[in-house]
Design an enzyme around this catalytic site. Structure first.
Site, PDB file in Angstrom:
ATOM      1  CG  ASP A  89     -15.406   9.189   4.929  1.00 42.63           C
ATOM      2  OD1 ASP A  89     -15.006  10.366   4.834  1.00 42.63           O
ATOM      3  OD2 ASP A  89     -14.885   8.260   4.272  1.00 42.63           O
ATOM      4  CD  GLU A 154      -9.780  10.374   2.462  1.00 42.48           C
ATOM      5  OE1 GLU A 154      -8.639  10.561   2.041  1.00 42.48           O
ATOM      6  OE2 GLU A 154     -10.040   9.581   3.393  1.00 42.48           O
TER       7      GLU A 154
HETATM    8  N1  BES Z   1      -5.928  11.539   6.117  1.00 44.81           N
HETATM    9  C1  BES Z   1      -5.567  10.390   5.370  1.00 44.81           C
HETATM   10  C2  BES Z   1      -4.424  10.598   4.415  1.00 44.81           C
HETATM   11  C3  BES Z   1      -3.108  10.954   5.023  1.00 44.81           C
HETATM   12  C4  BES Z   1      -2.667  10.330   6.164  1.00 44.81           C
HETATM   13  C5  BES Z   1      -2.304  11.881   4.410  1.00 44.81           C
HETATM   14  C6  BES Z   1      -1.445  10.660   6.700  1.00 44.81           C
HETATM   15  C7  BES Z   1      -1.096  12.179   4.930  1.00 44.81           C
HETATM   16  C8  BES Z   1      -0.662  11.587   6.092  1.00 44.81           C
HETATM   17  C9  BES Z   1      -6.770   9.945   4.553  1.00 44.81           C
HETATM   18  O1  BES Z   1      -7.981  10.030   5.229  1.00 44.81           O
HETATM   19  C10 BES Z   1      -6.572   8.498   4.191  1.00 44.81           C
HETATM   20  O2  BES Z   1      -6.447   7.671   5.034  1.00 44.81           O
HETATM   21  N2  BES Z   1      -6.536   8.218   2.915  1.00 44.81           N
HETATM   22  C11 BES Z   1      -6.464   6.897   2.426  1.00 44.81           C
HETATM   23  C12 BES Z   1      -6.853   6.991   0.978  1.00 44.81           C
HETATM   24  C13 BES Z   1      -7.281   5.710   0.366  1.00 44.81           C
HETATM   25  C14 BES Z   1      -8.489   5.117   1.057  1.00 44.81           C
HETATM   26  C15 BES Z   1      -7.593   5.958  -1.096  1.00 44.81           C
HETATM   27  C16 BES Z   1      -5.055   6.337   2.570  1.00 44.81           C
HETATM   28  O3  BES Z   1      -4.055   7.067   2.471  1.00 44.81           O
HETATM   29  O4  BES Z   1      -4.964   5.136   2.815  1.00 44.81           O
HETATM   30 MN    MN Z   2      -8.326  11.588   6.263  1.00 51.80          MN
END
Ligand code: BES
Ligand code: MN
Length: 469
Positions: A89, A154
């Protein structure tokens, strides 16, 4: 089997790998938007077909939400196993007008592919798919057992994955059995900088809120009524404005109770990373940096909690003036959390704060996400060493150890339910514009990631002393 080396195979197939990445990037699998549910499912089917094509056993696992794509090499009882996770996604592409080229028409500029999902997470996740394909094509057999788990929620709370872990709907084989592994690997974060690959040994967690404030039963003329009736927009500004003080410190009672200061060793590690505050400031385009007093920018980004408003809605937004006292105001906001903070406890404290600060004449309704806990791992485990050797082989440089401020919810499921650690090996860059317009991913790093994925299988086989099996 062919005598071609893995490296040669990867180089000879680089344009096909790119074409296939582009195919997946053309699918607008915007998991957060119900209008794209069919496209999101199409991305799952694409991966399912791809796994089949490279010779893995694969299935689409139906859940209450988007399907999970599971794949594995032929199971061997008791064989050491790596579980590779990714997500198909993507975030919504808006604001659309800011994109140089359309978000779902992948385009190459300066060695990068630009598209929504390029780095987060389609490009990064495919490095492992193509890594396994390259290994199988050149050597015929993988050195350890590999399982893939790719989810489609995710970015939107992962309800389907959580239900799968609770064994809903009931299946012959439990989630725990199906996903049994010794170590998990996720490439869904960044390198430290260009030409500076990294292993991420800690992530922040978070809790997400949506709040709606209501007051009068309709929009009112602020001349007739202003000053005599609570205004939901005013109330929202004052409630949200009171959360952080001028020193960047969150004011909610108890918020910092569990937060620990970094040890001296950890501070030294951060200082060694040669971070330029000025370069960072220029890169984000702000004229000055700001955050919690007494902490460096790297600490603020990786090791301290934070509060951010993501969206605000109220009143009149179109051209010209309109003296309205709006009937409703709403906001989306979240807190990033650090190790030892309990998301549930933080949620309760925030709701209590809203209750306390809500002025007379205003009602509020609040919804929040389940929350994700933060974590930090030791950097000296045998798995970390295997990953460092693989990165050295694939990127030609030793990785540095970093933490990151983002969240990957599945990691706590792996820790708590499967009792395994996760190696976070990000191939992206901080300026890849994930969740922003003009998301990109370096095609060079795409290829290096594929190579590293192959080397990682070999390095893990050494850790597991595979000759014993
Ligand atoms: N890939 C990201 C997380 C991430 C970004 C980790 C940059 C380390 C560095 C992931 O897809 C994401 O955006 N996660 C969300 C999680 C939330 C929706 C629970 C986030 O971090 O906002
Ligand atoms: Mn991600």
């Amino acid at each position: 089997m062919a005598s071609e080396t893995i490296e040669a195979f990867i180089e000879n197939n680089q344009f096909r790998f790119q074409d296939e990445l582009f195919e997946l990037l053309r699918i607008p699998s915007i998991g957060t938007d119900p209008a794209y549910v069919t496209d999101t499912r199409r991305a799952a089917s694409w991966l399912h077909a791809k796994f089949k094509c490279i010779g893995l056993q694969t299935e689409l696992i139906e859940t209450c939400g988007q399907p999970l794509v599971f794949a594995q090499s032929p199971p061997v009882a008791g064989a050491p196993t790596v579980l590779i996770y990714g997500h198909y996604d993507v975030q919504p592409p808006d604001p659309l007008g800011e994109w140089t080229t359309p978000p779902f028409e992948p385009t190459i500029r300066d060695g990068n592919v630009y598209a929504r999902g390029a780095t987060d997470n389609k490009g990064q996740l495919l490095t492992h798919v193509f890594g396994v394909e390259s290994y199988l094509q050149t050597k015929g057999k993988l050195p350890i057992q590999v399982k893939f788990l790719i989810e489609g929620e995710e970015e939107s709370g992962g309800a389907g994955l959580k239900a799968f872990f609770r064994n809903e709907p009931l299946r012959a084989e439990s989630a725990k059995e199906k996903l049994r592994a010794d170590i998990a690997v996720i490439s869904d974060c960044s390198q430290y900088a260009s030409e500076k690959p990294a292993i991420t040994h800690g992530l922040r967690g978070g809790v997400y809120f949506e709040v709606i404030l209501t007051g009068p039963n309709r929009d009112l003329h602020s001349g007739y009524f202003g000053g005599s009736v609570s205004n939901p927009a005013n109330a929202l500004c004052s409630i949200l404005g009171s959360i952080v003080d001028q020193g960047g410190r969150i004011q909610i009672p108890g918020f910092y109770d569990e937060v620990q200061e970094l040890s001296n060793d950890e501070q030294v590690q951060l200082q060694k990373l040669d971070f330029s505050e000025n370069q960072f400031r220029d890169e984000v385009g702000a004229n000055e940096l700001f955050g919690e007093k007494g902490y460096s920018t790297l600490q603020r980004r990786w090791c301290r909690p934070s509060f951010d408003i993501h969206g605000l809605t109220s009143g009149y937004q179109d051209a010209g003036a309109k003296t309205v006292l709006p009937a409703l105001a709403s906001a989306k906001f979240s807190f990033r959390l650090v190790p030892h903070q309990n998301p549930q406890k933080i949620k309760e404290a925030v709701v209590h704060w809203l209750e306390e600060k809500c002025p007379p004449g205003i009602q509020f309704e609040v919804n929040s996400s389940a929350g994700v806990a933060a974590f930090v791992l030791e950097t000296n485990s045998k798995y970390m060493q295997a990953a460092a050797a693989a990165i050295q082989a694939g990127f030609g440089r030793r990785p540095v150890y970093i933490r990151s401020g983002g969240s990957i919810p599945v990691v706590s499921l792996f820790t708590n339910e499967l009792q395994i650690d996760t190696l976070l090996l990000g191939w992206g860059q901080d300026d890849d514009n994930l969740h922003s317009p003009n998301e990109k991913f370096s095609l060079n790093d795409f290829q290096k990631g594929i190579k590293t994925s192959c080397h990682l299988l070999d390095e893990l086989a050494v850790v597991f002393d595979v000759s014993q099996y």
